[in-house]
Design an enzyme around this catalytic site. Sequence first.
Site, PDB file in Angstrom:
ATOM      1  N   ASP A 121      11.819  31.172  74.483  1.00 11.75           N
ATOM      2  CA  ASP A 121      11.160  30.101  73.724  1.00 11.75           C
ATOM      3  C   ASP A 121      10.420  30.573  72.484  1.00 11.75           C
ATOM      4  OD1 ASP A 121      12.060  28.582  75.795  1.00 11.75           O
ATOM      5  OD2 ASP A 121      10.104  27.815  76.415  1.00 11.75           O
ATOM      6  N   TYR A 124      42.708  15.486  87.935  1.00 18.68           N
ATOM      7  CA  TYR A 124      42.723  14.100  88.401  1.00 18.68           C
ATOM      8  C   TYR A 124      43.050  14.000  89.882  1.00 18.68           C
ATOM      9  CZ  TYR A 124      44.438   9.483  89.607  1.00 18.68           C
ATOM     10  OH  TYR A 124      44.653   8.293  90.252  1.00 18.68           O
ATOM     11  N   CYS A 139      11.381  25.104  85.268  1.00 15.64           N
ATOM     12  CA  CYS A 139      12.035  23.797  85.133  1.00 15.64           C
ATOM     13  C   CYS A 139      11.958  22.979  86.421  1.00 15.64           C
ATOM     14  CB  CYS A 139      13.494  23.978  84.724  1.00 15.64           C
ATOM     15  SG  CYS A 139      13.692  24.712  83.078  1.00 15.64           S
ATOM     16  N   ASN A 171      17.719  32.425  79.385  1.00 15.67           N
ATOM     17  CA  ASN A 171      18.453  33.336  80.255  1.00 15.67           C
ATOM     18  C   ASN A 171      19.658  33.957  79.553  1.00 15.67           C
ATOM     19  OD1 ASN A 171      17.642  33.538  83.340  1.00 15.67           O
ATOM     20  ND2 ASN A 171      16.983  31.543  82.582  1.00 15.67           N
ATOM     21  N   ARG A 230      21.421  46.985  85.267  1.00 13.01           N
ATOM     22  CA  ARG A 230      22.814  47.029  85.729  1.00 13.01           C
ATOM     23  C   ARG A 230      23.699  47.827  84.770  1.00 13.01           C
ATOM     24  NH1 ARG A 230      21.972  40.855  87.015  1.00 13.01           N
ATOM     25  NH2 ARG A 230      21.467  40.958  89.225  1.00 13.01           N
ATOM     26  N   ALA A 259      11.322  34.113  82.022  1.00 14.21           N
ATOM     27  CA  ALA A 259      12.770  33.845  81.994  1.00 14.21           C
ATOM     28  C   ALA A 259      13.541  34.944  81.262  1.00 14.21           C
ATOM     29  CB  ALA A 259      13.037  32.486  81.362  1.00 14.21           C
ATOM     30  N   ALA A 260      13.441  34.970  79.926  1.00 10.51           N
ATOM     31  CA  ALA A 260      14.225  35.934  79.143  1.00 10.51           C
ATOM     32  C   ALA A 260      13.870  37.374  79.497  1.00 10.51           C
ATOM     33  CB  ALA A 260      14.016  35.681  77.644  1.00 10.51           C
ATOM     34  N   GLU A 319       3.260  40.959  82.112  1.00 15.11           N
ATOM     35  CA  GLU A 319       3.172  39.491  82.248  1.00 15.11           C
ATOM     36  C   GLU A 319       1.711  39.094  82.437  1.00 15.11           C
ATOM     37  OE1 GLU A 319       3.094  35.661  82.673  1.00 15.11           O
ATOM     38  OE2 GLU A 319       4.883  36.700  81.949  1.00 15.11           O
ATOM     39  N   SER A 349       9.118  35.670  86.896  1.00 13.68           N
ATOM     40  CA  SER A 349      10.455  35.140  87.142  1.00 13.68           C
ATOM     41  C   SER A 349      10.436  33.903  88.045  1.00 13.68           C
ATOM     42  CB  SER A 349      11.342  36.237  87.776  1.00 13.68           C
ATOM     43  OG  SER A 349      12.687  35.815  87.833  1.00 13.68           O
TER      44      SER A 349
END
Length: 565
Positions: free
Chosen positions: A299, A442, A45, A321, A24, A13-14, A35, A41
């Site tokens: 985490d 509303y 969840c 994230n 970017r 994730a991070a 990894e 990635s």
Amino acid sequence: MAAQKILIIGGVAAGPKAAARARRVDPDLEITILEQGRYVSFGACGLPYYIGGIMQKIEELTQTPVGIKRDSDFFRRVKGTTVHTRTRAEAIDRHKKEVRAVNLETGETAFFPYDRLVIATGSSPVRLPIPGADLPNVFHVWTIKDAVAIRKRLESGDVRNVVVIGAGLIGLEVAESMAKAKGLPGEPPRVTVIEAMAHITPNLLDPEIAAFVAKTLRLNQLEVRTGEMARRIEETPGGRMQVTTDKGTLAVDLVIVAIGARPNVSLAKEAGLEIGVTGGIKVNERMQTSDPDIYAGGDCVENVNIITGQPIYTPLGSVANKHGRVIGTNVAGGHETFPGVLGTAIYKVFDFAVARTGLTEKQARDFGYPVASVIVAGGDRAHFYPGSRAVHIKLIVDKNTRRVLGTQIVGPGDCDKRLDVVVAAISMGATVDQLANFDLGYSPPYNTAMDVLHHAANTMRNKLDGLARTLGPAEVKQMIDQGQDFVLVDVRTNREFSNIPPLRDKVSFIPLAKVREMHEKLPKDKPIVVYCAVSMRAWDAQRILNGLGFKDVRFLEGGLAAWPY
């Protein structure tokens, strides 16, 4: 000048978020991810929903929204990032600025230099410290491998009874998914949840809100056993198992353990980086560790609670994230800060949403805040528009400053948008008075003219100003259980009273329209507790009785709609 080398340890994730953001910001960086798993990635969840058959293919968790697989080739071509899967980082040499890693397939050792390092090693499931915790049919829900193995076991057709140990967010998501699992050769298994604490999700919800959720679980045929601790798991003849608790035994075919997460910090600790009081890596607001050239997120780190300013451990994909984005900006030469967290969480149990943010009432009291709380029930859209569904809100504020401290929102209605409004309110330091006047949208299909959140805020204002006198469901339940001498008054209509039973057998029934003419039937020397469907009319009744000379009158917060017992 040579391109700056950004090395990232962890690719779930991070880490990938940091890589994407850094690329970017600066297209000239040399970015590498290490990894240890096979997948990079992926949407961890979503694992409970694959187990439950809502998603048919596990590959959906490893793809972009348009179906492109996020693998090493994708990161090389699209993100300009080199990804080494099945590669475990084993040591960080801060002086040489390099990481020693091993290829888990070949056993080959390699060294990766860095100018800036990112640690995104995540967390691991807390293991049960009891005999039998490592038996073959005892699982955690942590990786794609875990989810595939559990689903395969369910599809075998011989799983009839499942025990989930731990009633936190993950435990309940998995329990719900299994209890209504799709695509199985037979009926979904019978699921029992065992929680050692006195109520479910003890770190997320206050007892009366947790009781309301537990009631919903039981109505959906899911057994919930709180205040019970697993002591032993053992195999029995016929390939089955037996879970022994401090209150008995259960015959089961499969066990899921979901008792918490522990940050993976050994690599950081061995490198001499500072570890925080929660057990996570300590970072500053720029997500830098005690070594300014090493960042950490996800985490494996501890956060700061925005309200209290105190360290908190919050292992959530949403937080990871956000960390990744901040880190990506900063390793690329920018200056971005992360303000902290509110512990915001939302999850689904059957047709209920369960949402929370900020502090629970217990947490607020433990931190020394002068706390006021209120529970309100209402609809998520105009009552005359088809499809209106219930929303129950508990609001917690500082009674001195009137600042909003937290909320818990549950029900089949739209809880998520109310949750996000309170997140914004707390983040900006809003008072309950400001929340009461937020200019929310509303239209009958989407809301009521005054949202249930407005009603919660206004009820709190009335309570703080001494107009509304209330009792929470837990307080009234205690009065009933203890046999206290008080009068319970039901002010609903005759039709409501006939269709939905009163709170208990001995109750005074006086419809609101008749309170003024029938008030003499009520004693003025005893406490009076008034209720109706959601306690809007009970609030009116309280004020009417106050005007008629009754001093000790309170109404039940949330009425019968929020009664969880």
